[in-house]
Design a protein around this motif. Structure first.
Motif, PDB file in Angstrom:
ATOM      1  N   LYS A   1      28.881  33.174  29.350  1.00  0.00           N
ATOM      2  CA  LYS A   1      28.886  34.378  30.180  1.00  0.00           C
ATOM      3  C   LYS A   1      30.288  34.754  30.660  1.00  0.00           C
ATOM      4  O   LYS A   1      30.588  35.945  30.832  1.00  0.00           O
ATOM      5  CB  LYS A   1      27.965  34.189  31.392  1.00  0.00           C
ATOM      6  N   LEU A   2      31.125  33.749  30.882  1.00  0.00           N
ATOM      7  CA  LEU A   2      32.430  33.995  31.505  1.00  0.00           C
ATOM      8  C   LEU A   2      33.620  33.661  30.609  1.00  0.00           C
ATOM      9  O   LEU A   2      34.761  33.770  31.030  1.00  0.00           O
ATOM     10  CB  LEU A   2      32.543  33.179  32.800  1.00  0.00           C
TER      11      LEU A   2
ATOM     12  N   SER B   1      25.919  27.644  29.683  1.00  0.00           N
ATOM     13  CA  SER B   1      25.556  29.025  29.981  1.00  0.00           C
ATOM     14  C   SER B   1      26.723  29.782  30.604  1.00  0.00           C
ATOM     15  O   SER B   1      27.029  30.916  30.230  1.00  0.00           O
ATOM     16  CB  SER B   1      24.346  29.053  30.921  1.00  0.00           C
ATOM     17  N   LEU B   2      27.401  29.137  31.535  1.00  0.00           N
ATOM     18  CA  LEU B   2      28.540  29.769  32.209  1.00  0.00           C
ATOM     19  C   LEU B   2      29.707  29.985  31.253  1.00  0.00           C
ATOM     20  O   LEU B   2      30.417  30.998  31.344  1.00  0.00           O
ATOM     21  CB  LEU B   2      28.989  28.918  33.397  1.00  0.00           C
TER      22      LEU B   2
ATOM     23  N   THR C   1      23.940  24.063  32.339  1.00  0.00           N
ATOM     24  CA  THR C   1      24.487  25.075  33.242  1.00  0.00           C
ATOM     25  C   THR C   1      25.887  25.471  32.810  1.00  0.00           C
ATOM     26  O   THR C   1      26.231  26.660  32.748  1.00  0.00           O
ATOM     27  CB  THR C   1      24.509  24.546  34.683  1.00  0.00           C
TER      28      THR C   1
ATOM     29  N   THR D   1      27.758  34.874  42.209  1.00  0.00           N
ATOM     30  CA  THR D   1      27.291  35.702  41.094  1.00  0.00           C
ATOM     31  C   THR D   1      28.343  35.766  39.996  1.00  0.00           C
ATOM     32  O   THR D   1      29.543  35.598  40.250  1.00  0.00           O
ATOM     33  CB  THR D   1      26.970  37.137  41.546  1.00  0.00           C
ATOM     34  N   ILE D   2      27.888  36.030  38.787  1.00  0.00           N
ATOM     35  CA  ILE D   2      28.784  36.211  37.650  1.00  0.00           C
ATOM     36  C   ILE D   2      29.753  37.354  37.926  1.00  0.00           C
ATOM     37  O   ILE D   2      30.949  37.274  37.613  1.00  0.00           O
ATOM     38  CB  ILE D   2      27.982  36.481  36.364  1.00  0.00           C
TER      39      ILE D   2
ATOM     40  N   ILE E   1      32.581  36.221  40.198  1.00  0.00           N
ATOM     41  CA  ILE E   1      33.501  35.321  39.509  1.00  0.00           C
ATOM     42  C   ILE E   1      34.341  36.084  38.490  1.00  0.00           C
ATOM     43  O   ILE E   1      35.550  35.875  38.376  1.00  0.00           O
ATOM     44  CB  ILE E   1      32.717  34.173  38.839  1.00  0.00           C
ATOM     45  N   GLU E   2      33.708  36.975  37.757  1.00  0.00           N
ATOM     46  CA  GLU E   2      34.429  37.790  36.772  1.00  0.00           C
ATOM     47  C   GLU E   2      35.525  38.604  37.458  1.00  0.00           C
ATOM     48  O   GLU E   2      36.652  38.706  36.947  1.00  0.00           O
ATOM     49  CB  GLU E   2      33.453  38.716  36.060  1.00  0.00           C
TER      50      GLU E   2
ATOM     51  N   TRP F   1      21.701  26.933  38.168  1.00  0.00           N
ATOM     52  CA  TRP F   1      22.341  28.210  38.504  1.00  0.00           C
ATOM     53  C   TRP F   1      23.177  28.722  37.357  1.00  0.00           C
ATOM     54  O   TRP F   1      23.938  27.984  36.737  1.00  0.00           O
ATOM     55  CB  TRP F   1      23.232  28.026  39.741  1.00  0.00           C
ATOM     56  N   ASN F   2      23.045  30.001  37.065  1.00  0.00           N
ATOM     57  CA  ASN F   2      23.882  30.605  36.020  1.00  0.00           C
ATOM     58  C   ASN F   2      24.355  32.001  36.406  1.00  0.00           C
ATOM     59  O   ASN F   2      24.628  32.838  35.567  1.00  0.00           O
ATOM     60  CB  ASN F   2      23.137  30.650  34.665  1.00  0.00           C
ATOM     61  N   GLY F   3      24.430  32.229  37.727  1.00  0.00           N
ATOM     62  CA  GLY F   3      24.959  33.484  38.233  1.00  0.00           C
ATOM     63  C   GLY F   3      23.935  34.581  38.328  1.00  0.00           C
ATOM     64  O   GLY F   3      24.272  35.716  38.624  1.00  0.00           O
TER      65      GLY F   3
END
Length: 243
Positions: A46-47, A42-43, A39, A214-215, A218-219, A241-243
């Protein structure tokens, strides 16, 4: 300069996974520690996360041996474990650091100074990196455990200047982190506009948590100026969970 605080200051984006030991049995820790790296990986992609922490704590935690719980977690992870205590009873030498919280959004002396005094001499004897943290409870659209236990009222998101004033006062008082908290399971997270206004007025790292699922959310919070984003319920409900 302390290492945890230094790493927070130097990183662009940190993410903390909030774990309440009352919601995770001792025998479930190993499985969690084995599953969470996927997890986090992945985050990170993405972030563009620079580093991760585990924040450990809860509003009550009446039936948990915190020392054993954190010792077990540390046996299965290299991620830094930072205490996020709801009371002086939630301290443990087995962690790496501690957010020394003052609930400055409320006016209950128990959470402004009494708990801190009760913990002071115990902390003096530990190796824990203690980071003074101004803690501001922000209205997340539902009553939270923090609100019930502390018997305080959260700051309204409609009064941004009042939140800014509290945050700036917290920084002037010498707090090295400011934490805007909508509460576990919040219906609405702290608005990016609030994060932007607060971060523009303080010169210490800003933590934002509560209701982030959600991504995109957070973004937006990172882009508004948060140094650390805290995710709890989303991962608690779904380890993948990955957003």
């Amino acid at each position: 300069m302390p290492e945890l605080l230094k790493s927070i200051q130097q990183a662009n984006r940190s993410l903390a996974v909030l774990i309440d030991p009352e919601k995770m049995e001792l025998d479930a820790i190993e499985a969690f520690a084995k599953a969470i790296p996927l997890t986090l990986s992945s985050l990170k992609k993405k972030l563009q996360i620079d580093q991760f922490f585990f924040f450990v704590g809860g509003s009550t935690m009446e039936n948990t041996d915190i020392n054993q719980w954190i010792k077990k977690l540390k046996e299965h992870t290299d991620t830094a474990v930072v205490l996020f205590p709801g009371s002086p009873e939630q301290l443990s030498e087995n962690a790496d650091g501690l957010l020394f919280l003052s609930l400055l959004s409320g006016r209950n002396p128990e959470f402004l100074i009494a708990h801190q005094v009760a913990a002071a001499m115990q902390l003096k004897k530990t190796h824990l990196e203690v980071i003074p943290t101004g803690y501001l409870l922000i209205d997340g659209g539902k009553e939270t455990a923090v609100q019930r236990v502390s018997k305080t009222v959260p700051l309204s998101q409609n009064h941004i200047q009042n939140i800014v004033n509290h945050a700036y006062a917290a920084a002037l008082m010498g707090n090295q982190l400011i934490y805007l908290e909508a509460g576990s399971g919040a219906v609405k997270s702290v608005a990016a506009e609030i994060v932007r206004e607060v971060s523009a007025q303080i010169n210490v790292p800003l933590i934002v948590g509560g209701g982030l699922r959600t991504i995109a959310q957070i973004e937006a919070v990172y882009n508004a100026g948060a140094k650390i984003v805290v995710v709890g319920t989303a991962i608690e409900e779904n380890i993948n969970w990955n957003g």
